[in-house]
Design a protein around this motif. Sequence first.
Motif, mmCIF file in Angstrom:
data_model
loop_
_atom_site.group_PDB
_atom_site.id
_atom_site.type_symbol
_atom_site.label_atom_id
_atom_site.label_comp_id
_atom_site.label_asym_id
_atom_site.label_seq_id
_atom_site.Cartn_x
_atom_site.Cartn_y
_atom_site.Cartn_z
ATOM 1 N N SER B 38 -6.204 -12.411 -4.703
ATOM 2 C CA SER B 38 -5.389 -12.569 -3.494
ATOM 3 C C SER B 38 -3.978 -12.017 -3.702
ATOM 4 O O SER B 38 -3.373 -12.236 -4.748
ATOM 5 C CB SER B 38 -5.323 -14.048 -3.145
ATOM 6 O OG SER B 38 -4.879 -14.177 -1.832
ATOM 7 N N GLY B 39 -3.497 -11.276 -2.714
ATOM 8 C CA GLY B 39 -2.125 -10.773 -2.782
ATOM 9 C C GLY B 39 -1.976 -9.496 -3.565
ATOM 10 O O GLY B 39 -0.874 -9.029 -3.804
ATOM 11 N N CYS B 40 -3.093 -8.864 -3.977
ATOM 12 C CA CYS B 40 -2.981 -7.671 -4.802
ATOM 13 C C CYS B 40 -2.772 -6.419 -3.971
ATOM 14 O O CYS B 40 -2.509 -5.351 -4.508
ATOM 15 C CB CYS B 40 -4.230 -7.517 -5.672
ATOM 16 S SG CYS B 40 -5.705 -7.179 -4.691
ATOM 17 N N LYS B 42 -4.930 -5.396 -1.131
ATOM 18 C CA LYS B 42 -6.120 -4.810 -0.507
ATOM 19 C C LYS B 42 -5.906 -4.564 0.985
ATOM 20 O O LYS B 42 -6.126 -3.463 1.490
ATOM 21 C CB LYS B 42 -7.329 -5.734 -0.693
ATOM 22 C CG LYS B 42 -7.615 -6.123 -2.122
ATOM 23 C CD LYS B 42 -8.786 -7.085 -2.232
ATOM 24 C CE LYS B 42 -8.554 -8.410 -1.544
ATOM 25 N NZ LYS B 42 -7.613 -9.301 -2.237
ATOM 26 N N GLU B 172 -12.193 -8.334 5.218
ATOM 27 C CA GLU B 172 -12.944 -9.579 5.021
ATOM 28 C C GLU B 172 -13.670 -9.995 6.291
ATOM 29 O O GLU B 172 -13.464 -11.092 6.804
ATOM 30 C CB GLU B 172 -12.007 -10.705 4.570
ATOM 31 C CG GLU B 172 -11.200 -10.336 3.340
ATOM 32 C CD GLU B 172 -10.338 -11.490 2.868
ATOM 33 O OE1 GLU B 172 -10.838 -12.629 2.881
ATOM 34 O OE2 GLU B 172 -9.177 -11.259 2.499
ATOM 35 N N HIS B 203 -13.882 -10.688 -0.774
ATOM 36 C CA HIS B 203 -13.648 -11.542 -1.927
ATOM 37 C C HIS B 203 -14.968 -11.937 -2.564
ATOM 38 O O HIS B 203 -15.000 -12.674 -3.532
ATOM 39 C CB HIS B 203 -12.916 -12.820 -1.503
ATOM 40 C CG HIS B 203 -11.440 -12.641 -1.456
ATOM 41 N ND1 HIS B 203 -10.674 -12.603 -2.577
ATOM 42 C CD2 HIS B 203 -10.605 -12.463 -0.416
ATOM 43 C CE1 HIS B 203 -9.412 -12.418 -2.249
ATOM 44 N NE2 HIS B 203 -9.341 -12.326 -0.930
HETATM 45 N N1 LIG Z 1 4.491 -8.512 6.223
HETATM 46 C C1 LIG Z 1 4.739 -8.651 4.930
HETATM 47 N N2 LIG Z 1 6.008 -8.765 4.504
HETATM 48 C C2 LIG Z 1 6.295 -8.911 3.204
HETATM 49 N N3 LIG Z 1 5.376 -8.957 2.225
HETATM 50 C C3 LIG Z 1 4.080 -8.850 2.583
HETATM 51 C C4 LIG Z 1 3.701 -8.697 3.944
HETATM 52 N N4 LIG Z 1 2.357 -8.618 4.007
HETATM 53 C C5 LIG Z 1 1.933 -8.739 2.723
HETATM 54 N N5 LIG Z 1 2.961 -8.869 1.883
HETATM 55 C C6 LIG Z 1 2.865 -8.993 0.420
HETATM 56 O O1 LIG Z 1 2.205 -7.875 -0.085
HETATM 57 C C7 LIG Z 1 1.268 -8.251 -1.077
HETATM 58 C C8 LIG Z 1 -0.091 -7.708 -0.736
HETATM 59 O O2 LIG Z 1 -0.531 -8.351 0.447
HETATM 60 P P1 LIG Z 1 -1.984 -8.109 1.039
HETATM 61 O O3 LIG Z 1 -2.061 -8.848 2.327
HETATM 62 O O4 LIG Z 1 -2.245 -6.675 1.056
HETATM 63 O O5 LIG Z 1 -2.891 -8.837 -0.059
HETATM 64 P P2 LIG Z 1 -4.463 -8.970 -0.095
HETATM 65 O O6 LIG Z 1 -4.891 -8.305 -1.333
HETATM 66 O O7 LIG Z 1 -5.064 -8.545 1.169
HETATM 67 O O8 LIG Z 1 -4.615 -10.536 -0.268
HETATM 68 P P3 LIG Z 1 -5.706 -11.518 0.364
HETATM 69 O O9 LIG Z 1 -6.913 -11.355 -0.475
HETATM 70 O O10 LIG Z 1 -5.091 -12.878 0.177
HETATM 71 O O11 LIG Z 1 -5.887 -11.145 1.780
HETATM 72 C C9 LIG Z 1 1.295 -9.763 -1.161
HETATM 73 O O12 LIG Z 1 1.993 -10.144 -2.314
HETATM 74 C C10 LIG Z 1 2.028 -10.196 0.058
HETATM 75 O O13 LIG Z 1 2.843 -11.313 -0.240
#
Ligand SMILES: Nc1ncnc2c1ncn2[C@@H]1O[C@H](COP(=O)(O)OP(=O)(O)OP(=O)(O)O)[C@@H](O)[C@H]1O
Lengths: 288, 250, 411
Positions: B38-40, B42, B172, B203
Amino acid sequence: MQSDLKKILSQSIAFWTFRILSLAVMGILFSILGFIIVKGIGVVSWDFITKMPEDGMTKGGIYPAIIGTLCLIAGSMLFAFPIGVMSGIYIFEYTKDSWYRRFVQLMTANLAGVPSIVFGLFGMALFVNKLGFGDSILAGSLTLGLLALPVVIRTTEEALKAIDNSYREASYALGATKLQTIKRVTLPMALPNIITGLILSIGRVSGETAPILFTVAAYFLPKLPTSVFDQVMALPYHLYVISTSGTNIAESRGMAYGTAVILILIVLILNIIANIIRRFLTKKYKTN
Amino acid sequence: MYKIESKNVNLHYGSFHALKGINMAIEKNTVTALIGPSGCGKSTFLRLFNRMNDLIDGVKIEGECLIDGKDIYSKSIKIDDLRKRVGMVFQKPNPFPKSVFENVAYGLRVNGITHKNFIEERVEVCLKQAALWDEVKDKLKKSAMALSGGQQQRLCIARALAIEPSVLLMDEPASALDPISTAKIEELIYDLKNLYTIIIVTHNMQQAGRVSDSTAFFYLGELVEFDSTKKIFTNPTDVRTQNYITGRFG
Amino acid sequence: MRLLLVLVKPLPLTVIKKILNKTIEGVLMLSSTITTLTVLLIVLFLFKEGVSVFKESPLDGDNVIVLNNQNDVNHLSAADIKKIFDQETTNWKLVGGANDSILLFTFNDLSNYFSEEELGPEFEYLPHKMDSLIEANPGMIAVFSKKYLDKNHKSKVATIDNISPKTFLLGKEWFPTANPAVQLGVLPLILGTLYVSIVAILIALPIGLATAIYIAEVAHPKIRAIYKPVIELLAGIPSVVYGFFGLIVIVPLIQKIFDLPVGESGLAGAIVLAIMALPTIITVTEDALRNTPRAMKEASLALGATQWQTIYKVVIPYSASGISAAAILGIGRAIGETMAVLMVTGNAAVMPHSLLEPLRTIPATIAAELGEAPANGIHYKALFGLGCILFIITMVINIWVETISKRRVNR
Ligand SMILES: Nc1ncnc2c1ncn2[C@@H]1O[C@H](COP(=O)(O)OP(=O)(O)OP(=O)(O)O)[C@@H](O)[C@H]1O
Ligand SMILES: [Mg+2]
């Protein structure tokens, strides 16, 4: 063990105090409503709401005041609703978190806090004197409209904020422009909430006295308006004059009770409608 | 020529570096799975390709994103046209509070199509493609909100298909659904591969294994490894990938 | 089919659409400026009229005050004039002159001194006669219209200060129709407003807080579902209705309980305002209380604290800024409230001494007097000056609340 007892005891004392005080609040409300309604409901009749006042406003009805208030509601909403909704849309959908947005929001908050008598002063200086509308429905409606404007803007913003962003994204992802998205997705979704706000602001407008004192309200005018430049009687102002400065305060007391009942009924009915819409709305989106 | 390419893409949310030098090339008519904790990054990466990140304040994007060999961030590209060519399905089913029919027709209408027969035809075709037609053909005029979660998600897929995209982005798409609905969506993805190039964030390792041809593993904003799904799941090169798919972190 | 998608959108149409979109966007943008514009216009109109009161002389109309040439006094303030003509001040030494008693002359006294024949049919001999009269009486002070001042008068015209911000704000007498010099001291009105509002909040705050805590933390959801709409209703009832209720129930009650000559009093105003401020206090406080993170409450409960301990040790401190915002907003509402106060406080423009006496607030003064004040006269301008004071007070309160709630968000 003893400290446990103390803990429990202090909690129940505190909670009982709260319970009693909050019951007192309810009691106050119901005694105000109850008192006025019990005393005044006997006065309210078909004649009361459809007849002109007679005998120095001690007899007859309050028809012109009702019509006057309706004119003012219609006029002020005609002004405040479109402008307020458009302004809310612009602030929420178009301005990002910029100084402009914060500035406009601060100004809206300030306008919302301006006392209604100041609106009255302003309406008199600008609409009645400067623009030369005189004491008229037009001047009164614009003054009341300005007063209702911040409420409409706030509600629109809140309603738009409540819509999940993924609806907007889904629309953009299908190639829709911002305006198309607002017109076809966000605004229809926000509309019930906006209308709830609108209804509540009608309630506010219908009961305001201070802003219309010097912009439109007539003391005694037993005829209906024929143009927007006419003066009218209005329910709240009518209640004020017959309960404080009429020619026969004692004899017009019945009329005063009746007018108060009508004012309360208006607010009550508008509140009920707003709650029904709100309930219907939550139900509609809960099926998801 | 690759269908989709990203060349040394960096993305910042304000001062936060969310994507770090991503290079990836995706073949036409394949399914690519994006996995990672999560948060990487994607979702961020996925949303590059229909320029959804543009809507967020303070986003800065460097590098090149190509679809059919053209840079989609160049000035000559019109954003609505791009989004017409790239469909997207979201994590939570989000049909508009309109009828089933109007949901699918939405993309057509906002793109200026008014021809009634054409729209009706298209709605039917897409609902069939999304394997939903049989379930909803009698309630096209009913509110989409009354469908089940799985049906709603397939409706969202049909809605995305209606404007004939060539790329489908799915974030997802099955995470909010029950196992049966999930299976249906997976089946659907498999079928749609012939017509579309699909990128899917998930995931669920098994899901990635079942539906995708290639898999990309992201970690802290970096693309750690990108290879055929078989290779990633049986013999990953990077130790971080191995740790992730064997469940040692994430 | 892909071809079709391209075909249905001919070029000129997209251009027209673009122009249309831009136009609509412009209209939206324009309407968003209206609140700002209104605030600016309010400031402009209010302050233009309000500040111009300081260019006015307190003397009524085009009157002059004329003194004997031998008199040591040259200069009089509005307050002096009032005291002299009310015969409170009867000796010149009290206003800085010689020890000599003051002899008043107003136009009403005309016939005591002169016969009609002496003045002539058109009063053409009046200026000269007046001049001689004043010169004959060293202690005389006369007020009359400028046009009756003799062209080569020997008596002297006293200089009178214009209304100054200091006398306006700190003056203790509000008597805008006084003759010959109006008294425009707003201190009693400002104090009246503050007294009533603060007492109202002192009554409403404990009750409001208790109710908010009860609704947010203690009550069963079903009870809350009843309370919420009732409080909304309480907020929606027009202020005249509250005023009417106050007038027919609270005022007589106070009169009876305290055995007063009249029941209209500061206390009646404070009680009515307290009732009216309750919904604001309850809703804002409840919102603040509900914003306390669940985890924080649960952590406290998990440590063995009772619900009540959790409320006063965790929830209330956490929402302190929201609660203070509620109190300030409540005061703001109370200060600006007009009709209800106008109907129950008795409207005596005197320095308030006790809550059981009639007093008068700024909004009530404007509402009661603007109708009778001739447009653009000094009284009219003074009322706009009151409007400015009110506007500034509420503006300060708004910005204060805004900063408090911003602090809460930033935390
Ligand atoms: N609008 C935003 N403003 C600032 N930071 C953001 C924003 N959207 C995402 N981030 C940051 O960018 C990083 C990547 O977010 P992203 O949503 O792409 O993760 P993800 O891999 O899709 O996670 P998940 O599996 O939880 O959906 C995260 O650390 C998040 O905190
Ligand atoms: Mg994501």
